[in-house]
Design a protein around this motif. Structure first.
Motif, short mmCIF file in Angstrom:
data_model
loop_
_atom_site.label_atom_id
_atom_site.label_comp_id
_atom_site.label_asym_id
_atom_site.label_seq_id
_atom_site.Cartn_x
_atom_site.Cartn_y
_atom_site.Cartn_z
N VAL A 32 79.16 52.00 -0.26
CA VAL A 32 78.88 50.90 0.60
C VAL A 32 79.84 49.69 0.57
O VAL A 32 80.01 48.95 1.40
N THR A 57 80.66 50.19 5.86
CA THR A 57 79.51 49.69 5.93
C THR A 57 79.33 48.79 7.06
O THR A 57 78.52 48.72 7.84
N LEU A 90 75.46 54.93 -1.96
CA LEU A 90 74.24 55.01 -1.25
C LEU A 90 72.86 55.46 -2.05
O LEU A 90 73.08 56.55 -2.87
N VAL A 138 80.28 56.26 5.14
CA VAL A 138 79.47 55.20 4.17
C VAL A 138 79.09 56.20 2.99
O VAL A 138 79.28 55.65 1.86
N TYR A 164 72.52 46.78 2.06
CA TYR A 164 73.05 48.01 1.26
C TYR A 164 74.41 47.25 0.25
O TYR A 164 74.50 48.15 -0.69
#
Length: 428
Positions: free
Chosen positions: A377, A382, A428, A372, A193
């Protein structure tokens, strides 16, 4: 044809490898499907009861939990403790220090579990308990430092990976695989991520390599046992009471299993054992009834003064109570048995507890994932999501029966709940 294959691979790689909708249920189903390649071990241990109703129910309930939390956009409440978020890192440093002291004391006393199984099983329980805080604290601190990097490069990522590797090696000496798996996959998910998205096809390759490595690690751990010690004896229970046809069937199954190269048996040995144990748990409860919470009670009673029976030792007694009558140990005496998370729940409360457990798993993972998505992130959320997802995945085999892991789980969930959202968010 090549274009179709490329298009298929491209579509597969669009899947978020560590999404709540994919990762955990994929591992759960793969675990039990691969266990079907038993190489006559099901015959050896007389596997009679199907595990698939319980497995399918657990997956369905997990998805229901994920879907409900996702649709309602649920996240964790702050419990009115958001002001304490600035102390999270300080507290992790304290935990790490405690873990370091405990680990050094263990090494100073020669407690290197990798040297022999008898040593691993007899590590000082208090020092072993607190030593886990070392890898846990390092994992959280390194991950937090990684997500706070303004310019994360592959070079920096390799430096972090090297530091992870050092701590993983320290716990390799203890002979336990669970901390290694938790560190490896939590770090991998954070990397996914924060640094570079990992394509699903690459991840499947990585997963295969890690699974084989862990399987062979367990294989070599058994090979290295000093069989002259009573703890490492390979003797089987008395078979004189068996009928002639029963004994012949048992010996035939043993011959077939022994004819298979041990390294091949080791490749999916843990999965086959998990399948066998779950089947025996189902068989046991049909004959003796559920334990009514004794397994989960044992998680907390083991820290009480005096001699206590651990939950995994209780599982050993349950499964061996059936297999000993058939002339075979599923788990050698004095050793513990991992029940799988499904087996842990089923042994205490049957399908009802399986439903509750996997609904909660799904809902909690989805709530963390929602956080998240909202906070971005580059946040502690996360790390919390990566750790919880990894821990839940590992419990597919081990069960959630260690108090230290429950405390770790509680801390990251609470820390995520009270952690504030950064102003500069990378979504994300």
């Amino acid at each position: 044809m090549k274009d179709r294959i490329k298009a298929t691979v491209k579509n597969i790689n669009k899947i978020d490898t560590f999404s709540p909708y994919f990762f955990l249920p994929f591992i759960l189903m793969a675990y039990f499907v691969i266990s079907l390649f038993d190489f006559w071990r099901f015959d050896l241990f007389n596997v009679r009861k199907s595990i698939w109703p319980a497995v399918i129910l657990s997956v369905l309930c997990y998805y229901i939990g994920v879907y409900i939390a996702d649709r309602r956009n649920w996240t964790l409440p702050t419990f009115g403790l958001s002001k304490l978020s600035k102390f999270i890192v300080h507290f992790i440093v304290i935990l790490t220090t405690i873990g370091l002291v405990a680990y050094v004391l263990m090494i100073a006393q020669g407690m290197i579990g990798l040297s022999d199984e008898s040593v691993r099983r007899n590590l000082d329980p208090k020092l072993n308990f607190f030593s886990h805080l070392l890898w846990y604290g390092v994992l959280l601190l390194l991950s937090y430092k990684m997500i706070k990097e303004k310019n994360m490069t592959m070079k920096k990522a390799f430096v972090y990976a090297g530091l992870y590797g050092v701590v993983m090696f320290l716990f390799l000496l203890m002979g336990y695989r669970t901390p290694l798996a938790l560190m490896l996959f939590t770090g991998f998910i954070v990397f996914h991520y924060v640094v570079k998205r990992v394509k699903l096809t690459w991840f499947l390759t990585f997963l295969t390599v890690v699974a084989i490595s862990f399987a062979l690690f367990g294989f070599f751990r058994v090979v290295m046992e000093d069989t002259s010690q009573e703890f490492n004896t390979r003797e089987q229970p008395d078979r004189e009471h068996l009928e002639e046809d029963e004994l012949e069937k048992l010996l035939t199954a043993e011959d077939r299993v022994n004819a298979t190269p041990k390294w091949i048996l080791a490749l999916n040995g843990e999965m086959v054992t998990g399948h066998i144990v779950l089947s025996k748990i189902i068989e046991y409860t049909e004959e003796e009834g559920y334990l009514g919470g004794e397994i989960h009670k044992g998680i907390f009673s083991t820290v009480l003064p005096g001699e206590q029976i651990s939950p995994r030792m209780q599982v050993t007694e349950v499964v061996n109570s059936l297999s000993v009558e058939e002339g075979k140990y599923i788990t050698r005496p004095g050793r513990t048995t991992t029940p799988t998370f499904i087996g842990q729940l089923y042994l205490d409360g049957g399908y009802i507890l399986v439903i509750i457990g996997f609904l909660l798993y799904g809902a909690l993972v989805s709530m963390l994932y929602n956080k998240v998505k909202q906070a971005g992130v580059k946040s502690f959320h996360t790390i919390a999501y990566a750790f919880v997802l990894t821990l839940f995945t590992v419990t597919i085999h081990t069960g959630l029966l260690d108090l230290i892991f429950i405390l770790m789980l509680g801390f990251v969930i609470l820390a995520s709940a009270i952690s504030k959202t950064d102003k500069d968010r990378v979504m994300l």
